[in-house]
Design a protein around this motif. Structure first.
Motif, mmCIF file in Angstrom:
data_model
loop_
_atom_site.group_PDB
_atom_site.id
_atom_site.type_symbol
_atom_site.label_atom_id
_atom_site.label_comp_id
_atom_site.label_asym_id
_atom_site.label_seq_id
_atom_site.Cartn_x
_atom_site.Cartn_y
_atom_site.Cartn_z
ATOM 1 N N TYR A 28 0.824 -1.201 0.000
ATOM 2 C CA TYR A 28 0.000 0.000 0.000
ATOM 3 C C TYR A 28 0.869 1.266 0.000
ATOM 4 C CZ TYR A 28 -3.917 -3.079 1.099
ATOM 5 O OH TYR A 28 -4.874 -4.061 1.049
ATOM 6 N N VAL A 29 0.272 2.377 -0.404
ATOM 7 C CA VAL A 29 0.946 3.682 -0.412
ATOM 8 C C VAL A 29 -0.042 4.733 0.073
ATOM 9 C CG1 VAL A 29 2.531 3.106 -2.291
ATOM 10 C CG2 VAL A 29 0.301 4.116 -2.826
ATOM 11 N N HIS A 30 0.461 5.927 0.357
ATOM 12 C CA HIS A 30 -0.402 7.043 0.757
ATOM 13 C C HIS A 30 -0.834 7.845 -0.458
ATOM 14 C CE1 HIS A 30 0.110 6.380 4.978
ATOM 15 N NE2 HIS A 30 1.404 6.582 4.949
ATOM 16 N N LYS A 31 -2.100 8.238 -0.470
ATOM 17 C CA LYS A 31 -2.599 9.130 -1.522
ATOM 18 C C LYS A 31 -2.298 10.585 -1.194
ATOM 19 C CE LYS A 31 -6.423 6.343 -3.331
ATOM 20 N NZ LYS A 31 -7.881 6.319 -3.630
ATOM 21 N N GLU A 32 -2.122 10.865 0.082
ATOM 22 C CA GLU A 32 -1.893 12.234 0.517
ATOM 23 C C GLU A 32 -0.402 12.578 0.458
ATOM 24 O OE1 GLU A 32 -4.801 13.383 3.950
ATOM 25 O OE2 GLU A 32 -4.126 11.341 4.295
ATOM 26 N N ASP A 33 -0.083 13.810 0.102
ATOM 27 C CA ASP A 33 1.306 14.267 0.079
ATOM 28 C C ASP A 33 1.780 14.584 1.494
ATOM 29 O OD1 ASP A 33 1.388 14.124 -2.700
ATOM 30 O OD2 ASP A 33 0.673 16.186 -2.943
ATOM 31 N N GLY A 34 3.067 14.458 1.709
ATOM 32 C CA GLY A 34 3.651 14.849 2.989
ATOM 33 C C GLY A 34 3.599 13.783 4.056
ATOM 34 N N ILE A 35 3.094 12.591 3.735
ATOM 35 C CA ILE A 35 3.033 11.494 4.703
ATOM 36 C C ILE A 35 3.936 10.370 4.216
ATOM 37 C CG2 ILE A 35 1.552 9.878 5.939
ATOM 38 C CD1 ILE A 35 -0.796 11.712 5.260
ATOM 39 N N VAL A 36 4.819 9.915 5.078
ATOM 40 C CA VAL A 36 5.759 8.854 4.719
ATOM 41 C C VAL A 36 5.144 7.502 5.061
ATOM 42 C CG1 VAL A 36 8.049 7.881 5.122
ATOM 43 C CG2 VAL A 36 7.725 10.372 5.143
ATOM 44 N N TYR A 37 5.117 6.586 4.079
ATOM 45 C CA TYR A 37 4.541 5.263 4.332
ATOM 46 C C TYR A 37 5.581 4.370 5.011
ATOM 47 C CZ TYR A 37 1.399 1.364 3.938
ATOM 48 O OH TYR A 37 0.553 0.323 4.269
ATOM 49 N N ILE A 38 5.190 3.792 6.140
ATOM 50 C CA ILE A 38 6.016 2.802 6.836
ATOM 51 C C ILE A 38 5.145 1.590 7.101
ATOM 52 C CG2 ILE A 38 7.594 4.460 7.917
ATOM 53 C CD1 ILE A 38 5.951 4.251 10.476
ATOM 54 N N ASP A 39 5.721 0.399 7.018
ATOM 55 C CA ASP A 39 4.905 -0.793 7.250
ATOM 56 C C ASP A 39 5.010 -1.305 8.679
ATOM 57 O OD1 ASP A 39 7.435 -1.911 7.203
ATOM 58 O OD2 ASP A 39 7.195 -2.784 5.203
ATOM 59 N N GLU A 40 5.953 -0.740 9.462
ATOM 60 C CA GLU A 40 6.095 -1.118 10.868
ATOM 61 C C GLU A 40 6.422 0.121 11.695
ATOM 62 O OE1 GLU A 40 7.773 -5.377 11.535
ATOM 63 O OE2 GLU A 40 9.069 -4.442 10.034
ATOM 64 N N ASN A 41 6.275 0.005 13.007
ATOM 65 C CA ASN A 41 6.564 1.124 13.905
ATOM 66 C C ASN A 41 8.025 1.554 13.811
ATOM 67 O OD1 ASN A 41 3.938 1.168 14.999
ATOM 68 N ND2 ASN A 41 4.461 -0.397 16.513
ATOM 69 N N ILE A 42 8.259 2.855 13.997
ATOM 70 C CA ILE A 42 9.611 3.400 14.075
ATOM 71 C C ILE A 42 9.696 4.301 15.301
ATOM 72 C CG2 ILE A 42 9.976 3.310 11.574
ATOM 73 C CD1 ILE A 42 9.450 6.357 11.537
ATOM 74 N N PRO A 43 10.902 4.499 15.864
ATOM 75 C CA PRO A 43 11.037 5.402 17.017
ATOM 76 C C PRO A 43 10.756 6.840 16.610
ATOM 77 C CG PRO A 43 12.950 3.955 16.795
ATOM 78 C CD PRO A 43 12.156 3.820 15.539
ATOM 79 N N GLY A 44 10.184 7.608 17.518
ATOM 80 C CA GLY A 44 9.898 9.004 17.274
ATOM 81 C C GLY A 44 11.146 9.859 17.330
ATOM 82 N N PRO A 45 11.005 11.187 17.195
ATOM 83 C CA PRO A 45 12.157 12.093 17.169
ATOM 84 C C PRO A 45 12.930 12.093 18.481
ATOM 85 C CG PRO A 45 10.120 13.332 17.405
ATOM 86 C CD PRO A 45 9.725 11.917 17.101
ATOM 87 N N LYS A 46 14.206 12.375 18.378
ATOM 88 C CA LYS A 46 15.090 12.335 19.538
ATOM 89 C C LYS A 46 14.706 13.396 20.573
ATOM 90 C CE LYS A 46 19.991 12.284 20.781
ATOM 91 N NZ LYS A 46 21.388 12.373 20.259
ATOM 92 N N GLU A 47 14.737 12.998 21.830
ATOM 93 C CA GLU A 47 14.469 13.906 22.939
ATOM 94 C C GLU A 47 15.612 13.815 23.942
ATOM 95 O OE1 GLU A 47 10.381 13.681 24.589
ATOM 96 O OE2 GLU A 47 10.068 12.138 23.055
ATOM 97 N N LYS A 48 15.838 14.886 24.663
ATOM 98 C CA LYS A 48 16.911 14.906 25.656
ATOM 99 C C LYS A 48 16.347 14.667 27.045
ATOM 100 C CE LYS A 48 19.847 18.051 22.976
ATOM 101 N NZ LYS A 48 20.561 19.357 22.954
ATOM 102 N N ASN A 49 15.864 13.455 27.283
ATOM 103 C CA ASN A 49 15.355 13.101 28.609
ATOM 104 C C ASN A 49 15.452 11.594 28.812
ATOM 105 O OD1 ASN A 49 12.978 11.915 27.343
ATOM 106 N ND2 ASN A 49 12.197 14.006 27.116
ATOM 107 N N ASN A 50 15.347 11.182 30.065
ATOM 108 C CA ASN A 50 15.469 9.763 30.408
ATOM 109 C C ASN A 50 14.314 8.940 29.859
ATOM 110 O OD1 ASN A 50 17.885 10.148 31.815
ATOM 111 N ND2 ASN A 50 16.811 10.578 33.754
ATOM 112 N N GLU A 51 13.166 9.566 29.701
ATOM 113 C CA GLU A 51 12.001 8.872 29.165
ATOM 114 C C GLU A 51 12.282 8.383 27.746
ATOM 115 O OE1 GLU A 51 7.181 9.677 28.531
ATOM 116 O OE2 GLU A 51 8.563 11.358 28.845
#
Length: 275
Positions: free
Chosen positions: A5-28
């Motif tokens: 499958y692919v996205h019909k909408e622009d600006g959305i990246v298709y991934i078939d599995e979960n990925i880590p979110g953006p880097k944060e500077k905290n222990n969480e």
């Protein structure tokens, strides 16, 4: 994984599995990355077919997870019972197992069914929705709800941003109750997601989300049909399903958005839960 499958909408990246979110500077965030990079340590030494009393994966799962469905040639969830909460995790065989790739305990990892399509809903103000062009029997695995795995603090920040900008909120909070405590996993497919991101809410849903683990301690949010779904019907789930959100406090429904699901048992407003 077989996902074409692919996205019909622009600006959305298709991934078939979960990925880590953006880097944060905290222990969480550090703890989340450690979890994302971890693997389940179990494996089985079965032959082509895993058997309930022999397979170590099925033993951890408390028995058989799926049973075959001859009419659709898909596998159906075996253990789900609406009157009884699952007391065992659903663990699929993984790349570390000796069994065949055709093992009956491999389902979600194989990817979504091939009958799905995205189009505008009858209620056009809802926008796009996920539909099927063929019959889906009750209990069938449909697809994963995949996206960025983010921290609770990032989820709260994004939710507040979405509310302020009147944007759609796609964040899913999974609450799992273990040893008297609650483990929360946050998945956001708003910018990075798969076909599952197009599933809309309904107060009378046709599917439900069940956590399934493959290799990683972070579960896949697996969408299973809870009723028979007929050709060209929309696939929906309840955004406020109590068995997934019962450790969160729901805000006053009048503070939420108007629900447009159109079901006979519509609650009037979209579910809105505090993490």
């Amino acid at each position: 994984m077989n996902d074409n499958y692919v996205h019909k909408e622009d600006g959305i990246v298709y991934i078939d599995e979960n990925i880590p979110g953006p880097k944060e500077k905290n222990n969480e965030y550090i703890s989340l990355i450690e979890l994302c990079n971890s693997q389940l340590t179990h494996s089985c030494n079965c032959g082509v077919k895993c058997e309930e009393n022999i397979c170590d994966c099925l033993k951890i799962s408390g028995g058989v997870n799926y049973t075959s469905h001859s009419e659709s040639h898909y596998l159906k969830l075996y253990k789900k019972n609406k009157n009884v909460m699952l007391t065992y995790p659903i663990i699929e065989c993984s790349a570390h197992c000796k069994c065949s790739e055709k093992c009956g305990n491999r389902l979600v990892q194989n990817g979504p069914i091939g009958t799905l399509y995205v189009t505008t809903c009858k209620e056009k103000s809802i926008g796009l929705g996920l539909f099927t062009n063929k019959f889906i029997a009750k209990g069938t695995f449909i697809c994963e709800y995949a996206g960025e795995v983010i921290t609770k603090s990032e989820a709260i920040r994004r939710q507040q941003y979405n509310e302020n900008k009147r944007k759609m909120n796609y964040i899913f909070c999974l609450n799992e109750h273990v040893s008297g405590g609650t483990i929360q996993i946050f998945i956001d497919p708003s910018m990075f997601g798969n076909i599952g991101r197009y599933i809309n809410h309904s107060c009378e849903p046709k599917s439900e989300i069940i956590p399934v683990r493959v290799n990683s301690p972070i579960p896949k949010l697996a969408v299973f049909s809870c009723v028979d779904i007929f050709p060209n019907e929309e696939i929906t789930f309840d955004y406020g399903a109590s068995y997934l959100t019962n450790s969160s406090k729901s805000q006053d429904l009048n503070n939420g958005k108007t629900c447009l699901c159109g079901s006979k048992i519509c609650r009037g407003y979209m579910p809105h839960n505090v993490y």
